[in-house]
Design a protein around this motif. Sequence first.
Motif, PDB file in Angstrom:
ATOM      1  N   VAL A 138      -3.976   4.544   1.208  1.00 38.28           N
ATOM      2  CA  VAL A 138      -3.444   5.463   0.198  1.00 38.28           C
ATOM      3  C   VAL A 138      -1.981   5.728   0.545  1.00 38.28           C
ATOM      4  O   VAL A 138      -1.677   6.242   1.622  1.00 38.28           O
ATOM      5  CB  VAL A 138      -4.245   6.774   0.166  1.00 38.28           C
ATOM      6  CG1 VAL A 138      -3.611   7.763  -0.801  1.00 38.28           C
ATOM      7  CG2 VAL A 138      -5.699   6.500  -0.211  1.00 38.28           C
ATOM      8  N   LEU A 139      -1.074   5.350  -0.371  1.00 39.67           N
ATOM      9  CA  LEU A 139       0.357   5.567  -0.101  1.00 39.67           C
ATOM     10  C   LEU A 139       0.767   6.994  -0.438  1.00 39.67           C
ATOM     11  O   LEU A 139       1.466   7.642   0.335  1.00 39.67           O
ATOM     12  CB  LEU A 139       1.200   4.582  -0.920  1.00 39.67           C
ATOM     13  CG  LEU A 139       1.053   3.112  -0.538  1.00 39.67           C
ATOM     14  CD1 LEU A 139       1.945   2.258  -1.437  1.00 39.67           C
ATOM     15  CD2 LEU A 139       1.426   2.879   0.928  1.00 39.67           C
ATOM     16  N   PHE A 198      -1.526  14.810 -10.225  1.00 41.70           N
ATOM     17  CA  PHE A 198      -2.835  14.876 -10.883  1.00 41.70           C
ATOM     18  C   PHE A 198      -3.973  14.763  -9.862  1.00 41.70           C
ATOM     19  O   PHE A 198      -5.127  14.964 -10.197  1.00 41.70           O
ATOM     20  CB  PHE A 198      -2.992  13.721 -11.887  1.00 41.70           C
ATOM     21  CG  PHE A 198      -2.184  13.861 -13.147  1.00 41.70           C
ATOM     22  CD1 PHE A 198      -2.767  14.340 -14.303  1.00 41.70           C
ATOM     23  CD2 PHE A 198      -0.845  13.511 -13.180  1.00 41.70           C
ATOM     24  CE1 PHE A 198      -2.038  14.453 -15.479  1.00 41.70           C
ATOM     25  CE2 PHE A 198      -0.109  13.633 -14.352  1.00 41.70           C
ATOM     26  CZ  PHE A 198      -0.697  14.106 -15.505  1.00 41.70           C
ATOM     27  N   GLY A 199      -3.638  14.334  -8.636  1.00 43.16           N
ATOM     28  CA  GLY A 199      -4.676  14.078  -7.652  1.00 43.16           C
ATOM     29  C   GLY A 199      -5.064  12.615  -7.579  1.00 43.16           C
ATOM     30  O   GLY A 199      -5.958  12.249  -6.812  1.00 43.16           O
ATOM     31  N   ASN A 200      -4.408  11.760  -8.362  1.00 43.51           N
ATOM     32  CA  ASN A 200      -4.698  10.326  -8.277  1.00 43.51           C
ATOM     33  C   ASN A 200      -4.236   9.798  -6.925  1.00 43.51           C
ATOM     34  O   ASN A 200      -3.096  10.023  -6.518  1.00 43.51           O
ATOM     35  CB  ASN A 200      -3.951   9.570  -9.377  1.00 43.51           C
ATOM     36  CG  ASN A 200      -4.344  10.023 -10.770  1.00 43.51           C
ATOM     37  OD1 ASN A 200      -5.526  10.174 -11.063  1.00 43.51           O
ATOM     38  ND2 ASN A 200      -3.359  10.265 -11.619  1.00 43.51           N
ATOM     39  N   ALA A 201      -5.123   9.089  -6.232  1.00 40.62           N
ATOM     40  CA  ALA A 201      -4.793   8.501  -4.930  1.00 40.62           C
ATOM     41  C   ALA A 201      -4.314   7.074  -5.169  1.00 40.62           C
ATOM     42  O   ALA A 201      -5.094   6.205  -5.547  1.00 40.62           O
ATOM     43  CB  ALA A 201      -6.007   8.526  -4.018  1.00 40.62           C
ATOM     44  N   LEU A 242     -13.443   7.068 -11.067  1.00 45.35           N
ATOM     45  CA  LEU A 242     -13.178   5.699 -11.502  1.00 45.35           C
ATOM     46  C   LEU A 242     -12.098   5.092 -10.626  1.00 45.35           C
ATOM     47  O   LEU A 242     -11.403   5.776  -9.884  1.00 45.35           O
ATOM     48  CB  LEU A 242     -12.740   5.648 -12.972  1.00 45.35           C
ATOM     49  CG  LEU A 242     -11.372   6.229 -13.336  1.00 45.35           C
ATOM     50  CD1 LEU A 242     -10.780   5.475 -14.524  1.00 45.35           C
ATOM     51  CD2 LEU A 242     -11.523   7.717 -13.677  1.00 45.35           C
ATOM     52  N   VAL A 243     -12.016   3.757 -10.724  1.00 47.26           N
ATOM     53  CA  VAL A 243     -10.916   3.003 -10.129  1.00 47.26           C
ATOM     54  C   VAL A 243     -10.155   2.399 -11.284  1.00 47.26           C
ATOM     55  O   VAL A 243     -10.751   1.897 -12.240  1.00 47.26           O
ATOM     56  CB  VAL A 243     -11.455   1.895  -9.192  1.00 47.26           C
ATOM     57  CG1 VAL A 243     -10.318   1.026  -8.680  1.00 47.26           C
ATOM     58  CG2 VAL A 243     -12.231   2.512  -8.043  1.00 47.26           C
ATOM     59  N   THR A 244      -8.825   2.483 -11.227  1.00 49.22           N
ATOM     60  CA  THR A 244      -8.020   1.936 -12.312  1.00 49.22           C
ATOM     61  C   THR A 244      -6.749   1.334 -11.727  1.00 49.22           C
ATOM     62  O   THR A 244      -6.516   1.402 -10.513  1.00 49.22           O
ATOM     63  CB  THR A 244      -7.701   3.022 -13.365  1.00 49.22           C
ATOM     64  OG1 THR A 244      -7.126   2.392 -14.523  1.00 49.22           O
ATOM     65  CG2 THR A 244      -6.748   4.065 -12.838  1.00 49.22           C
ATOM     66  N   VAL A 245      -5.964   0.689 -12.601  1.00 48.86           N
ATOM     67  CA  VAL A 245      -4.631   0.245 -12.204  1.00 48.86           C
ATOM     68  C   VAL A 245      -3.643   1.247 -12.781  1.00 48.86           C
ATOM     69  O   VAL A 245      -3.579   1.422 -14.001  1.00 48.86           O
ATOM     70  CB  VAL A 245      -4.318  -1.167 -12.731  1.00 48.86           C
ATOM     71  CG1 VAL A 245      -2.925  -1.597 -12.287  1.00 48.86           C
ATOM     72  CG2 VAL A 245      -5.364  -2.155 -12.222  1.00 48.86           C
ATOM     73  N   GLY A 246      -2.918   1.921 -11.928  1.00 52.99           N
ATOM     74  CA  GLY A 246      -1.979   2.936 -12.394  1.00 52.99           C
ATOM     75  C   GLY A 246      -0.708   2.321 -12.949  1.00 52.99           C
ATOM     76  O   GLY A 246      -0.527   1.098 -12.972  1.00 52.99           O
ATOM     77  N   SER A 247       0.195   3.186 -13.370  1.00 57.82           N
ATOM     78  CA  SER A 247       1.414   2.746 -14.047  1.00 57.82           C
ATOM     79  C   SER A 247       2.402   2.098 -13.078  1.00 57.82           C
ATOM     80  O   SER A 247       3.424   1.564 -13.488  1.00 57.82           O
ATOM     81  CB  SER A 247       2.067   3.937 -14.747  1.00 57.82           C
ATOM     82  OG  SER A 247       2.259   5.004 -13.853  1.00 57.82           O
ATOM     83  N   HIS A 248       2.094   2.119 -11.797  1.00 61.12           N
ATOM     84  CA  HIS A 248       2.880   1.464 -10.743  1.00 61.12           C
ATOM     85  C   HIS A 248       2.339   0.071 -10.453  1.00 61.12           C
ATOM     86  O   HIS A 248       2.891  -0.659  -9.627  1.00 61.12           O
ATOM     87  CB  HIS A 248       2.785   2.312  -9.467  1.00 61.12           C
ATOM     88  CG  HIS A 248       1.519   3.090  -9.457  1.00 61.12           C
ATOM     89  ND1 HIS A 248       0.302   2.478  -9.271  1.00 61.12           N
ATOM     90  CD2 HIS A 248       1.262   4.389  -9.729  1.00 61.12           C
ATOM     91  CE1 HIS A 248      -0.670   3.380  -9.421  1.00 61.12           C
ATOM     92  NE2 HIS A 248      -0.109   4.550  -9.692  1.00 61.12           N
ATOM     93  N   ASN A 255      -0.585  -0.553  -9.051  1.00 60.45           N
ATOM     94  CA  ASN A 255      -1.466  -0.540  -7.877  1.00 60.45           C
ATOM     95  C   ASN A 255      -2.837   0.029  -8.221  1.00 60.45           C
ATOM     96  O   ASN A 255      -2.991   0.752  -9.214  1.00 60.45           O
ATOM     97  CB  ASN A 255      -0.857   0.338  -6.760  1.00 60.45           C
ATOM     98  CG  ASN A 255       0.388  -0.264  -6.164  1.00 60.45           C
ATOM     99  OD1 ASN A 255       0.892  -1.290  -6.637  1.00 60.45           O
ATOM    100  ND2 ASN A 255       0.911   0.374  -5.129  1.00 60.45           N
ATOM    101  N   VAL A 256      -3.800  -0.275  -7.355  1.00 54.89           N
ATOM    102  CA  VAL A 256      -5.126   0.313  -7.509  1.00 54.89           C
ATOM    103  C   VAL A 256      -5.050   1.807  -7.207  1.00 54.89           C
ATOM    104  O   VAL A 256      -4.413   2.229  -6.233  1.00 54.89           O
ATOM    105  CB  VAL A 256      -6.137  -0.366  -6.555  1.00 54.89           C
ATOM    106  CG1 VAL A 256      -7.469   0.383  -6.549  1.00 54.89           C
ATOM    107  CG2 VAL A 256      -6.330  -1.827  -6.956  1.00 54.89           C
ATOM    108  N   GLU A 257      -5.704   2.567  -8.050  1.00 54.42           N
ATOM    109  CA  GLU A 257      -5.652   4.025  -7.976  1.00 54.42           C
ATOM    110  C   GLU A 257      -7.079   4.566  -8.019  1.00 54.42           C
ATOM    111  O   GLU A 257      -7.899   4.099  -8.803  1.00 54.42           O
ATOM    112  CB  GLU A 257      -4.857   4.484  -9.210  1.00 54.42           C
ATOM    113  CG  GLU A 257      -4.587   5.943  -9.336  1.00 54.42           C
ATOM    114  CD  GLU A 257      -3.770   6.234 -10.610  1.00 54.42           C
ATOM    115  OE1 GLU A 257      -2.624   5.770 -10.727  1.00 54.42           O
ATOM    116  OE2 GLU A 257      -4.317   6.902 -11.493  1.00 54.42           O
ATOM    117  N   LEU A 258      -7.355   5.534  -7.168  1.00 51.42           N
ATOM    118  CA  LEU A 258      -8.663   6.200  -7.162  1.00 51.42           C
ATOM    119  C   LEU A 258      -8.514   7.509  -7.924  1.00 51.42           C
ATOM    120  O   LEU A 258      -7.706   8.365  -7.540  1.00 51.42           O
ATOM    121  CB  LEU A 258      -9.120   6.479  -5.729  1.00 51.42           C
ATOM    122  CG  LEU A 258      -9.041   5.285  -4.760  1.00 51.42           C
ATOM    123  CD1 LEU A 258      -9.537   5.711  -3.371  1.00 51.42           C
ATOM    124  CD2 LEU A 258      -9.824   4.093  -5.277  1.00 51.42           C
TER     125      LEU A 258
END
Lengths: 259, 259, 259
Positions: free
Chosen positions: A177-178, A183-186, A225-231, A233-236
């Motif tokens: 986790v960088l 929002f709390g998105n990891a 959920l797991v998603t691809v964020g606007s950067h 990268n994988v986001e939790l």
Amino acid sequence: MITLTSDFGSPYPAAMKGVIRRHTDAELIDVAHDLPRGDPRAAAFWLRFVLPEFPPAVHCAVVDPGVGTDRAALVVRAGDHALVGPDNGVLLPAARELARADADDDGPHIEVFTWSYDDPASATFHGRDVFAPAAATVHETGVDAVETLARANRTDDYTNLRFPEPTATEHTAVGEVLVVDDFGNAITNVPGRVLADAFGGTVAVDGESVPVRRAYAELGAGERLVTVGSHGNVELAVNRGRGDDAFDVTAGDSVEIGW
Amino acid sequence: MITLTSDFGSPYPAAMKGVIRRHTDAELIDVAHDLPRGDPRAAAFWLRFVLPEFPPAVHCAVVDPGVGTDRAALVVRAGDHALVGPDNGVLLPAARELARADADDDGPHIEVFTWSYDDPASATFHGRDVFAPAAATVHETGVDAVETLARANRTDDYTNLRFPEPTATEHTAVGEVLVVDDFGNAITNVPGRVLADAFGGTVAVDGESVPVRRAYAELGAGERLVTVGSHGNVELAVNRGRGDDAFDVTAGDSVEIGW
Amino acid sequence: MITLTSDFGSPYPAAMKGVIRRHTDAELIDVAHDLPRGDPRAAAFWLRFVLPEFPPAVHCAVVDPGVGTDRAALVVRAGDHALVGPDNGVLLPAARELARADADDDGPHIEVFTWSYDDPASATFHGRDVFAPAAATVHETGVDAVETLARANRTDDYTNLRFPEPTATEHTAVGEVLVVDDFGNAITNVPGRVLADAFGGTVAVDGESVPVRRAYAELGAGERLVTVGSHGNVELAVNRGRGDDAFDVTAGDSVEIGW
């Protein structure tokens, strides 16, 4: 244009703006002043995320736990942009990203200068006393003329922060986790492409099955959920909730994604 | 001029500013970026409160729990203003208020357009990928020329959020807390005129007698009061304290005012 | 240029900006909107710290626990600057500091005007209804022409807030914590010169020996220190931590420094 980034909270950034206004009428745009305190790596992540959206500008970024010590001040030229801040790595990931647009066959080029400064008025607020005047001077002189400034000296000796790379096998990536966003998105360092075939299905996060979705609202409120964020990268994440809490992770934690 | 409103915290709004700056030199003014998360109704309240203070502008407002789903993007024209944001109601109360200045015998007119967008770079940050470019384009094209844009298509099919109306009898109004502001003032939907004859006296709030005063400081620190806030609505407050705590209410709670 | 300072949080300052934009295109710069609530003394400290960094400007500062009562509105001229806000002392320390640049043999000169205003739209938001229009009007008229405005009347009768002075003996100063900043640094009214010979050594803070250092990072993370902050005052700090917690002090607390 001069953008301003710090971990100063309020009202210290306004003192920097006053100082800059004594030197130049350049437009001032805040990137953020509430970045994690004293954490150049988190700031480097956010600068790399935000600054490439901007047209050419001077970016003054001060997350500087070593303020008042003998760490250098840097000016980094990256394409038509310049970055100004302390020599602790905070500027480098964004600089490399900004330089990509101008990359030739040898890859992106950045030029790093140390910025020499007289004994400043304070040892605790170089944002006001060193970096704001430096950014204003670079702006007025022009990004393409940094080398004409007596205070600027080209250097190869600087802290060249790089984010850790995940280690991947055929079906897993072990990353970290960088940062955690507001929002709390990891946000991890695992590239989003590992999820390419998983949308609508699941992946294993540290061994637990979690749905993979493109949009938060594809699941109910409170669901993980797991998603691809606007950067990219994988986001939790949690739809309408905090991913860091639901996955019990914080910046620096290791995460294994299995697919 | 482009105003920016969101629930994004920091530093996401700066990415939107960078994108806009690639399209236009329009002045950028932040309305707020810390609105209650994922709550279009609260955002709609604040937009209706703040935007009418502005001269003609393009207002980009992104409180968008459905980001990445098939909810539409809207451009709403209201008098000389345009509002840009998701189709979840957030823009409509402010649009109706802005249109009042131009109202004719048939009442205020707003025109709603869907904004079609190509597959955006992300499914999680349409503020950057959809709404910022849309707001910049509308600004550059001109609010009076939205219909000339190929992406804009007039529609009558949109989420037309309206705030609940209080129910009134001769001596009571039963309303609801619409929002709690940063001071802790609980702002209701009950119009301030119900207090017209009560200043200096008391009203019953859910059956308890509470002083009615014009200014917070007419009572001692920590004392509860009912007043008419700057929005014209009945507000439950505490001089130098938090009304929401003292009255034990939060947004959405029912409140009965008796006089 | 108009600077804006308040304890309003969000989004109230945006309403002030909208009002100002109806009167003038002057650049708007935020100093802070999260100052300690209802605390004119803390705001006065921060205004005195920040405003002298700015070139000539109109400074609108509204920390106003008496909003809606009969306290006056003031315009204070200090050199080429004007300050606009409530008559509770908040403007005066900054005004005296700004006037120093123009001081003659008789010391710095400030001129104080009451600003008369018609019955405002609200009794709870004079930032929008009184001070924003006043600041815009002063800006458009010119700081050097305040006396030409019918609403401005020179006065000698105003709240002239002064910060408490520490009491000093040969080897001690008993002062007070004026404010705690966002980092947790406890900023006292004791002038930094009392530490002149102590850097690298220690002083006694309320009887306990504490290292005196110029830079936070001269000590390990979490260690307490005494330093001279960027305001020139003695500051109780912790490297990468909160001084207020470590020294168990808050604004208003007495502190004895012994050397």
